[in-house]
Design an enzyme around this catalytic site. Structure first.
Site, short mmCIF file in Angstrom:
data_model
loop_
_atom_site.label_atom_id
_atom_site.label_comp_id
_atom_site.label_asym_id
_atom_site.label_seq_id
_atom_site.Cartn_x
_atom_site.Cartn_y
_atom_site.Cartn_z
N LYS A 1 50.36 -15.72 -7.34
CA LYS A 1 49.18 -16.56 -7.24
C LYS A 1 48.00 -15.87 -7.91
O LYS A 1 47.74 -14.69 -7.69
CB LYS A 1 48.85 -16.85 -5.77
CG LYS A 1 47.78 -17.92 -5.56
CD LYS A 1 47.65 -18.25 -4.07
CE LYS A 1 46.74 -19.42 -3.81
NZ LYS A 1 45.34 -19.11 -4.07
N ASN B 1 -4.14 -4.04 -4.11
CA ASN B 1 -4.10 -5.49 -4.24
C ASN B 1 -4.18 -6.00 -5.67
O ASN B 1 -3.97 -7.19 -5.92
CB ASN B 1 -5.21 -6.11 -3.40
CG ASN B 1 -5.10 -5.70 -1.95
OD1 ASN B 1 -4.06 -5.22 -1.52
ND2 ASN B 1 -6.18 -5.85 -1.20
N SER C 1 -6.98 -0.91 -6.68
CA SER C 1 -6.61 -1.19 -5.30
C SER C 1 -5.13 -1.54 -5.29
O SER C 1 -4.57 -1.97 -6.30
CB SER C 1 -7.42 -2.37 -4.77
OG SER C 1 -6.85 -2.90 -3.59
N SER D 1 46.63 -13.15 -4.16
CA SER D 1 47.07 -13.24 -2.77
C SER D 1 47.84 -12.00 -2.39
O SER D 1 48.57 -11.42 -3.19
CB SER D 1 47.94 -14.48 -2.57
OG SER D 1 48.49 -14.51 -1.26
N THR E 1 0.82 -1.20 0.00
CA THR E 1 0.00 0.00 0.00
C THR E 1 0.86 1.26 0.00
O THR E 1 0.55 2.25 -0.68
CB THR E 1 -0.95 0.01 1.22
OG1 THR E 1 -1.84 -1.10 1.12
CG2 THR E 1 -1.76 1.29 1.27
#
Length: 472
Positions: free
Chosen positions: A331, A149, A147, A325, A108
């Protein structure tokens, strides 16, 4: 007349609702109900998704057009409402939607935020002052025939459709790249594995082709789920009965919305069902979750196949994207597959929330649409973003270590499977165990023991032949 006051050097207007009075900053387009919601629901600290704002504007535009057609709204007022909606559709006034995505009241607050912003902008367009609801009222005019809804579920479905289309676009890109890799790697033989143990040879291209097929299946699942998003309860108003909506409005509203959006909408066969039950959103979430599982599985495989580079599988190389890393020089980690995994975990968690929220509805309405939409939109968006980076920063740049793949096949005992039709399972199993214990190859042991002639053995143990059906 709009009652104006000045506080701390700032202009305000006084607005009233059924709760009481509230001072609203004079320059804003939202009103008292939006402000109450903003105060009550400080939950995520995030703004409303821009697509649902646009969806609401389309719905309010369609409603104004329909109400003008059936005579329940003055045409001059309707045209001003339509113009205000078009501005929002074009990207204006989005900052005026101030309510939190997660809110009580079944949406709402969001619906009224839209009604107030559109009303105040339409009032301005007619030469009035913001807050003068005698000209255009948020409820009586902008919300006419509607509405929360039926408006909010419709907005949720429209938004889901648009977001799914974007996700599918990215997934089709992934499918195309996987198909290209399948062709590129088709001549590379590697060792297949089941339960992480040596199985039988497979072409690297076959693996990538399988990934492509899985992604294509996910795109199809989303197509099916999208169909459920096109059935709307708009016109059903409060609980699906259409109370307070003109009968002609009820008939025309969905066709008019479809006309201005081109999204293939139809009105639900049973609008009480469409108002009270939200299983269609669970279906969409399920399709998104299934896709996330597919992507996470592919990401897992890529991390395994690229592991090493010296002490792992080392069968493929992923593009190097960043240092892996802060302590180990040189790495490089599989960061893109890792982020795909994490997005999948997040989507799976969202799906559980959506499932429980849909289950928690009572009688004629489910009050928990806000959390469903918040999580569903997040899932679809992050899926699309994850696929985008997966394609552009990982899959496109994958290369194969053909020699490493060949060495692993030759050193594996899995090739002994091809001998079963010729020497029997028991004898083949003994050869496999002996090869593992002695660290000799299956080929060498077979020849040493004179079990199969050399020419025939070369044919039977041809790795390429093992990647196709048949007894060699």
């Amino acid at each position: 007349m709009v009652e104006k006051i000045k506080l701390d050097g700032r202009d305000y207007r006084m607005e009233k609702d059924s709760i009481g009075e509230m001072d609203v900053p004079g320059e804003v387009y939202y009103g008292v109900q939006s402000m109450r919601a903003a105060e009550n629901f400080r939950i995520t600290g995030l703004s409303m998704h821009p697509e649902i704002i646009v969806s609401l504007a389309y719905i309010k535009k369609a409603a104004a057009i329909t109400n003008c057609e059936v005579g329940t709204l003055d045409r001059k007022l309707g045209e001003a409402i339509v113009q205000a909606c078009d501005e929002i559709i074009g990207g204006k006034l989005h900052e005026q939607f101030i309510v939190d995505p997660i809110q009580g009241g079944a949406g709402t607050s969001l619906n009224m935020n839209a009604n107030e912003v559109i009303a105040n902008r339409a009032i301005e367009l007619l030469g009035g002052e913001k807050g003068d609801y005698s000209i255009i009222h948020p409820n009586d005019h902008v919300n006419c025939g509607q509405s929360t809804n039926d408006v909010i579920p419709t907005a949720g479905k429209m938004t889901s459709l648009r977001l799914l289309e974007n996700a599918q676009k990215e997934l089709r890109r992934l499918y195309d790249v996987l198909e290209e890799k399948a062709k590129e790697f088709d001549g590379i033989i590697k060792m297949g594995r089941t339960q992480l143990q040596d199985a039988v040879p497979v072409r690297l291209g076959q693996e990538f082709k399988a990934y492509a097929e899985a992604v294509k299946r996910d795109v199809y699942r989303m197509d099916v789920a999208k169909d459920e998003m096109r059935s709307l309860n708009l016109g059903g108003t409060a609980i699906g009965t259409g109370v307070n909506a003109d009968t002609q409005y009820v008939k025309r509203i969905v066709p008019n919305l479809d006309k201005i959006t081109g999204m293939g909408f139809i009105q639900a066969y049973d609008m009480l069902d469409a108002t009270s039950n939200l299983d269609s959103f669970v279906a969409v979430s399920g399709a998104v979750k299934a896709c996330a599982v597919t992507l996470s599985k592919i990401a897992n495989d890529l991390r395994l196949m690229s592991s090493g580079p010296r002490t792992g599988f080392g069968e493929i190389n992923l593009p190097e994207k960043q240092n892996g890393s802060s302590i180990m020089p040189g790495k490089v980690n599989p960061v893109i597959p890792e982020v795909v995994n994490q997005v999948a975990f997040h989507i799976i968690g969202n799906d559980m929330t959506i499932t429980m929220a849909a289950e928690a509805g009572q009688l004629e309405l489910n009050a928990f649409e806000p959390i469903i939409f918040y999580n569903l939109f997040q899932s679809i968006d992050t899926l699309a973003y994850a696929v985008q980076t997966f394609v552009d920063n990982c899959v496109k740049g994958i290369s194969a270590n053909a020699e490493r793949c060949r060495q692993l096949v030759e050193g594996s005992v899995g090739v002994v499977t091809a001998l079963c039709p010729h020497i029997g399972y028991q004898k083949a199993a003994k050869i496999a165990k002996k090869a593992l214990a002695s660290r000799k190859s299956v080929r060498d042991l077979i020849l040493e023991e004179g079990i199969v002639e050399k020419d025939k053995l070369e044919y039977i143990l041809d790795p390429l032949a093992m990647t196709e059906p048949g007894i060699k």
